[in-house]
Design a protein around this motif. Sequence first.
Motif, PDB file in Angstrom:
ATOM      1  N   GLY A  85      -3.227  20.699 -22.248  1.00 36.40           N
ATOM      2  CA  GLY A  85      -3.899  20.042 -23.307  1.00 36.40           C
ATOM      3  C   GLY A  85      -3.183  19.293 -24.358  1.00 36.40           C
ATOM      4  N   GLN A  86      -1.993  19.240 -24.013  1.00 33.64           N
ATOM      5  CA  GLN A  86      -0.987  18.301 -25.050  1.00 33.64           C
ATOM      6  C   GLN A  86      -0.635  17.194 -24.361  1.00 33.64           C
ATOM      7  OE1 GLN A  86       1.767  21.455 -26.459  1.00 33.64           O
ATOM      8  NE2 GLN A  86       1.216  20.868 -28.476  1.00 33.64           N
ATOM      9  N   ILE A  87      -0.627  15.882 -25.226  1.00 36.38           N
ATOM     10  CA  ILE A  87      -0.096  14.799 -24.705  1.00 36.38           C
ATOM     11  C   ILE A  87       1.512  14.755 -24.763  1.00 36.38           C
ATOM     12  CG2 ILE A  87      -0.239  12.363 -25.042  1.00 36.38           C
ATOM     13  CD1 ILE A  87      -3.236  12.514 -25.902  1.00 36.38           C
ATOM     14  N   TYR A  88       1.854  14.414 -23.768  1.00 35.38           N
ATOM     15  CA  TYR A  88       3.485  14.381 -23.803  1.00 35.38           C
ATOM     16  C   TYR A  88       4.108  12.765 -23.835  1.00 35.38           C
ATOM     17  CZ  TYR A  88       3.888  19.361 -23.941  1.00 35.38           C
ATOM     18  OH  TYR A  88       4.147  20.816 -24.006  1.00 35.38           O
ATOM     19  N   ALA A  89       3.134  11.991 -23.650  1.00 29.07           N
ATOM     20  CA  ALA A  89       3.656  10.558 -23.591  1.00 29.07           C
ATOM     21  C   ALA A  89       2.853   9.510 -23.868  1.00 29.07           C
ATOM     22  CB  ALA A  89       4.189  10.295 -22.306  1.00 29.07           C
ATOM     23  N   LEU A  90       3.123   8.332 -24.204  1.00 31.26           N
ATOM     24  CA  LEU A  90       2.066   7.391 -24.342  1.00 31.26           C
ATOM     25  C   LEU A  90       2.341   6.545 -23.233  1.00 31.26           C
ATOM     26  CD1 LEU A  90       0.507   5.570 -26.291  1.00 31.26           C
ATOM     27  CD2 LEU A  90       2.514   4.277 -26.967  1.00 31.26           C
ATOM     28  N   PRO A  91       1.113   6.412 -22.507  1.00 31.45           N
ATOM     29  CA  PRO A  91       1.058   5.597 -21.227  1.00 31.45           C
ATOM     30  C   PRO A  91       1.335   4.131 -21.320  1.00 31.45           C
ATOM     31  CG  PRO A  91      -0.655   7.123 -21.122  1.00 31.45           C
ATOM     32  CD  PRO A  91      -0.016   7.098 -22.530  1.00 31.45           C
ATOM     33  N   GLN A  92       1.625   3.366 -20.565  1.00 29.31           N
ATOM     34  CA  GLN A  92       1.906   2.009 -20.675  1.00 29.31           C
ATOM     35  C   GLN A  92       1.248   1.231 -19.881  1.00 29.31           C
ATOM     36  OE1 GLN A  92       3.374   0.202 -22.988  1.00 29.31           O
ATOM     37  NE2 GLN A  92       4.173  -1.853 -22.015  1.00 29.31           N
ATOM     38  N   ASP A  93       0.613   1.789 -18.777  1.00 29.84           N
ATOM     39  CA  ASP A  93      -0.001   0.825 -17.662  1.00 29.84           C
ATOM     40  C   ASP A  93      -0.466   1.596 -16.530  1.00 29.84           C
ATOM     41  OD1 ASP A  93       2.030   1.779 -16.129  1.00 29.84           O
ATOM     42  OD2 ASP A  93       3.101   0.079 -16.477  1.00 29.84           O
ATOM     43  N   PHE A  94      -1.358   0.999 -15.666  1.00 27.69           N
ATOM     44  CA  PHE A  94      -1.611   1.574 -14.443  1.00 27.69           C
ATOM     45  C   PHE A  94      -0.741   0.689 -13.256  1.00 27.69           C
ATOM     46  CE2 PHE A  94      -5.866   2.252 -16.129  1.00 27.69           C
ATOM     47  CZ  PHE A  94      -6.191   3.511 -15.385  1.00 27.69           C
ATOM     48  N   VAL A  95       0.192   1.484 -12.779  1.00 29.00           N
ATOM     49  CA  VAL A  95       0.824   0.898 -11.758  1.00 29.00           C
ATOM     50  C   VAL A  95      -0.069   1.187 -10.350  1.00 29.00           C
ATOM     51  CG1 VAL A  95       3.037   1.018 -10.310  1.00 29.00           C
ATOM     52  CG2 VAL A  95       2.967   1.409 -12.925  1.00 29.00           C
ATOM     53  N   THR A  96      -0.150   0.156  -9.449  1.00 35.01           N
ATOM     54  CA  THR A  96      -1.032   0.661  -8.277  1.00 35.01           C
ATOM     55  C   THR A  96      -0.559  -0.197  -7.094  1.00 35.01           C
ATOM     56  OG1 THR A  96      -3.400   0.911  -7.513  1.00 35.01           O
ATOM     57  CG2 THR A  96      -2.593  -1.266  -8.588  1.00 35.01           C
ATOM     58  N   TRP A  97      -0.950   0.364  -5.938  1.00 33.37           N
ATOM     59  CA  TRP A  97      -0.467  -0.084  -4.586  1.00 33.37           C
ATOM     60  C   TRP A  97      -1.687  -1.159  -4.164  1.00 33.37           C
ATOM     61  CZ3 TRP A  97       3.749  -0.425  -2.986  1.00 33.37           C
ATOM     62  CH2 TRP A  97       4.112  -0.441  -1.372  1.00 33.37           C
ATOM     63  N   LEU A  98      -1.207  -2.381  -3.715  1.00 30.40           N
ATOM     64  CA  LEU A  98      -2.203  -3.380  -3.553  1.00 30.40           C
ATOM     65  C   LEU A  98      -1.686  -4.178  -2.378  1.00 30.40           C
ATOM     66  CD1 LEU A  98      -0.384  -5.439  -4.663  1.00 30.40           C
ATOM     67  CD2 LEU A  98      -1.638  -5.078  -6.724  1.00 30.40           C
ATOM     68  N   TRP A  99      -2.679  -5.164  -2.022  1.00 28.44           N
ATOM     69  CA  TRP A  99      -2.458  -6.208  -1.098  1.00 28.44           C
ATOM     70  C   TRP A  99      -1.816  -7.562  -1.683  1.00 28.44           C
ATOM     71  CZ3 TRP A  99      -5.549  -5.982   4.107  1.00 28.44           C
ATOM     72  CH2 TRP A  99      -5.770  -4.893   4.955  1.00 28.44           C
ATOM     73  N   HIS A 100      -0.802  -8.113  -1.378  1.00 23.03           N
ATOM     74  CA  HIS A 100      -0.502  -9.453  -1.625  1.00 23.03           C
ATOM     75  C   HIS A 100      -0.909 -10.523  -0.537  1.00 23.03           C
ATOM     76  CE1 HIS A 100       2.016  -8.053  -5.021  1.00 23.03           C
ATOM     77  NE2 HIS A 100       2.782  -7.234  -4.018  1.00 23.03           N
ATOM     78  N   THR A 101      -1.815 -11.207  -0.955  1.00 26.67           N
ATOM     79  CA  THR A 101      -2.354 -12.176   0.014  1.00 26.67           C
ATOM     80  C   THR A 101      -1.932 -13.421  -0.115  1.00 26.67           C
ATOM     81  OG1 THR A 101      -4.146 -10.683   0.176  1.00 26.67           O
ATOM     82  CG2 THR A 101      -4.641 -12.692   1.098  1.00 26.67           C
ATOM     83  N   ASN A 102      -1.789 -14.047   1.307  1.00 23.82           N
ATOM     84  CA  ASN A 102      -1.530 -15.545   1.603  1.00 23.82           C
ATOM     85  C   ASN A 102      -2.875 -15.923   1.724  1.00 23.82           C
ATOM     86  OD1 ASN A 102      -0.991 -18.073   2.482  1.00 23.82           O
ATOM     87  ND2 ASN A 102       1.096 -17.587   3.057  1.00 23.82           N
ATOM     88  N   SER A 103      -3.887 -16.289   0.903  1.00 21.68           N
ATOM     89  CA  SER A 103      -5.286 -16.728   1.120  1.00 21.68           C
ATOM     90  C   SER A 103      -5.168 -18.079   2.086  1.00 21.68           C
ATOM     91  CB  SER A 103      -6.028 -16.748   0.145  1.00 21.68           C
ATOM     92  OG  SER A 103      -5.639 -17.950  -0.680  1.00 21.68           O
ATOM     93  N   GLY A 104      -4.361 -18.877   1.823  1.00 28.27           N
ATOM     94  CA  GLY A 104      -4.248 -20.088   2.721  1.00 28.27           C
ATOM     95  C   GLY A 104      -4.198 -19.908   4.291  1.00 28.27           C
ATOM     96  N   LEU A 105      -3.478 -18.786   4.535  1.00 31.39           N
ATOM     97  CA  LEU A 105      -3.092 -18.450   5.864  1.00 31.39           C
ATOM     98  C   LEU A 105      -4.277 -17.513   6.339  1.00 31.39           C
ATOM     99  CD1 LEU A 105       0.475 -17.100   6.355  1.00 31.39           C
ATOM    100  CD2 LEU A 105      -0.805 -18.963   7.773  1.00 31.39           C
ATOM    101  N   MET A 106      -4.995 -16.988   5.303  1.00 35.88           N
ATOM    102  CA  MET A 106      -6.118 -16.300   5.864  1.00 35.88           C
ATOM    103  C   MET A 106      -7.233 -17.153   6.006  1.00 35.88           C
ATOM    104  SD  MET A 106      -5.620 -12.808   5.540  1.00 35.88           S
ATOM    105  CE  MET A 106      -6.948 -11.832   4.685  1.00 35.88           C
ATOM    106  N   ALA A 107      -7.515 -18.180   5.100  1.00 35.59           N
ATOM    107  CA  ALA A 107      -8.516 -19.198   5.442  1.00 35.59           C
ATOM    108  C   ALA A 107      -8.232 -20.049   6.930  1.00 35.59           C
ATOM    109  CB  ALA A 107      -8.409 -20.158   4.458  1.00 35.59           C
ATOM    110  N   GLU A 108      -7.064 -20.200   7.046  1.00 34.42           N
ATOM    111  CA  GLU A 108      -6.663 -20.809   8.282  1.00 34.42           C
ATOM    112  C   GLU A 108      -7.176 -20.210   9.456  1.00 34.42           C
ATOM    113  OE1 GLU A 108      -2.476 -22.427   7.780  1.00 34.42           O
ATOM    114  OE2 GLU A 108      -2.740 -21.921   9.995  1.00 34.42           O
ATOM    115  N   ALA A 109      -7.141 -18.492   9.432  1.00 36.64           N
ATOM    116  CA  ALA A 109      -7.634 -17.882  10.556  1.00 36.64           C
ATOM    117  C   ALA A 109      -9.200 -17.623  10.395  1.00 36.64           C
ATOM    118  CB  ALA A 109      -6.794 -16.460  10.409  1.00 36.64           C
ATOM    119  N   GLY A 110      -9.887 -18.260   9.552  1.00 33.04           N
ATOM    120  CA  GLY A 110     -11.414 -17.969   9.178  1.00 33.04           C
ATOM    121  C   GLY A 110     -11.589 -16.705   8.512  1.00 33.04           C
ATOM    122  N   LEU A 111     -10.763 -16.215   7.785  1.00 33.97           N
ATOM    123  CA  LEU A 111     -11.090 -14.927   6.933  1.00 33.97           C
ATOM    124  C   LEU A 111     -11.430 -15.435   5.482  1.00 33.97           C
ATOM    125  CD1 LEU A 111      -8.244 -12.701   8.753  1.00 33.97           C
ATOM    126  CD2 LEU A 111     -10.908 -12.520   8.881  1.00 33.97           C
ATOM    127  N   GLY A 112     -12.022 -15.874   5.243  1.00 37.97           N
ATOM    128  CA  GLY A 112     -12.414 -16.447   3.838  1.00 37.97           C
ATOM    129  C   GLY A 112     -11.993 -17.783   3.471  1.00 37.97           C
TER     130      GLY A 112
END
Lengths: 437, 301
Positions: free
Chosen positions: A145-172
Amino acid sequence: MKRLKALSMLGIVAALLTTTGAQAQTEVRFARFFGACEADFGTNLDPSLPSNECGVITTLTNIFNAENPDIKVVPEIVEWGPYYEQLAGRIATGDVPDISVMHGDMLINFVNRGLIEPLDAALGEAGIDVDDIAEGPRENVTIDGQIYALPQDFVTWLWHTNSGLMAEAGLGEVNAPVYPTSADELLAQARQFKEATGKPYLALTLDPTSAARTLYTLMLQNGTPLFPDSIKVIDLHSEAAKSAITLLKSMIDEGLMVIKPDWATAFTDFSGGASGNMLGGTWQIGDLVRLSEQTGGQLDGYVAHPFPAVFGEPAVWTASHSWVMLKGGAATPEKRAASLKFLKFLFDNNIHWARTGHLPMRTSLMTSPEFTSMPYRLDFASVPSIAQHIPKDVLQQRIIMPFIGEELLAIFQGQKSMDDGIAAAEERVNTYLARLR
Amino acid sequence: MSRTSQPGARAPKLRTWHWPELLFIAPFLILYVTFLLFPMAWGFWMSFNYYDLFAGFSEYIGLENYQQLFADQIYRRAVVNTFVFVAITVPPLVILGLLIALVLNRQTWWSAVLRTLFFGSTVLSVTIVTLIWRGVYLPQKGLLDNFLNAIGVGGIGILQDPNLALVGIAVTTVWWGIGLPMVLFLAALQQVPGEIYEAAKLDNASPWQTLWSITIPSIWRTVVLVIIIQIIAHFQVFGQINLMTGGGPNNSTRSMVQFIYESGFRQWTAGFASAAAQVLFVIMVIAAGLQFWASRRKQEF
């Protein structure tokens, strides 16, 4: 002689004034990682220039010091790896910083030892609107029930994408890639990509934590907890865990996913157009944007996207950086007031932190044009609703995730069978957690 | 017949300490007790406790740390890795160090240059050494893989292969550490009187006979010293493993000291780490003792 006396008096007065000025300045010792980049941003006061963690926090500190001549925030920078060992050592010897950065998942280890001051009253005193902190990060730093810190962000897991290559393969299209919505689609798209480009669809780094975060995300999407019965016992024998590991292993065996030996190689190869996507974190966005601008088109249409829901409902592993005040730090009323003023400043300027790639933790900023207009980020607005922290009561998360990841990598590389790897991961984590008091 | 065996003779009385003598050794003694004996005893005591360094909390748990330690698969693998590392690192260091010293034990300008070159790697810090060798071992783009690709063998990711990673680190270590054995052997070789070699020449001794019957017996004490130093040093291998592989892949390079570091400082289980440290201490004492015993037996050689 008179002239000499006058000059001496002037000198003494000047020295006294300087000393008085120095004494009037309250020093705030600010322990952090994120690196040192004085050479690039040591005197920078323009928050729009930096795009990585080090540059942004250095610039924010500069601005605060410039705006508050009566306060001097002194960064005490430690390398990320041994940061907590060093911080714990400082606490043990009584050399306590006034404000310290802390990953939200480390908080419980310090709170259980009575080393951190609750911040509820202090945040109110500083004028920080606690209700504006997003639920996930706020809940993650709230213990009993007690706040022990001031959060600064959401750090999250994701996909970094080379959308140029994806487009070459017909994926968007460039800057608008298509992502899979199921495991079958993932395999189909990965095969299509490989056939069209001859390159692997996905890259993972030989970093145990990365492997563990990927598995944890897939288990979250399936709705299967890693800690089903107790915060001291993991279960990787679930169907979801086994299916996820099988999926990843089959992608590696088929050449659809490649494991890079380290982050430097992974970055260089990805920015050189060696794969369609790379698994990584929000903190890498700034650096990849910079690399994408330097690679002359090989990383064409770089975008970052939350981890696609390939295993069920949208969900992703998350963590948060946060600021804490350790017991024994900020010992005088002046230091405490100055430290709180700095915390308020960081809260007010939370939007600049988003330039690093992390998401701001203030709900009011999520829909602000300042954040939504940031380039290269696709569908980031969905992150707060799908991001899930590892249960905050789990001790030493930064130790057990690599344990899991090391065994996963052994499975992925064919050094252990799935059953042996799973059994080894469970034994290592559960034995270690049982050992802790 | 000795004095003590004479009937009625009094046993020699040991000299008693005088305070002034104790005062002379006191500075060393205080430092030795404070910074070596006391921490060792404290570490021994810690190994029987659950010890939380940061909360200042401890609880006596008897032999539980040792029981957990010997049941820990990662620790058992670390012990094996450490022994393998010592076994594949110490012989090359001793043999290569001796060979290089033998070749460079002459008063020419090129031997002086080569001595400096061979010793050069020793003065580098572990960070630099590991940076260099990570570059050499880098899959596909490293020096080694480029060379192997050029001769048509195909690249190998040494540090990513659990069967090769420890060997790769051993090679790095030999490259880094060869300077010290070489210098010690050179110093020893320069103490061997030239007349013995002249006599051997007059007796038509072959180079092999000279090496085996004159050189090695003459520098045997140095050989033993080098072996002991290297064994003790390499049982404590840590820096290059921590920086090059972090103990992976699949725990194939994790050493005992790395295990102790991780347990004590990263995992915050100082008592458990102390138990592991005690085992390492015992192993090192035994290894050094065996070498010392062997060296005394070979004195007649």
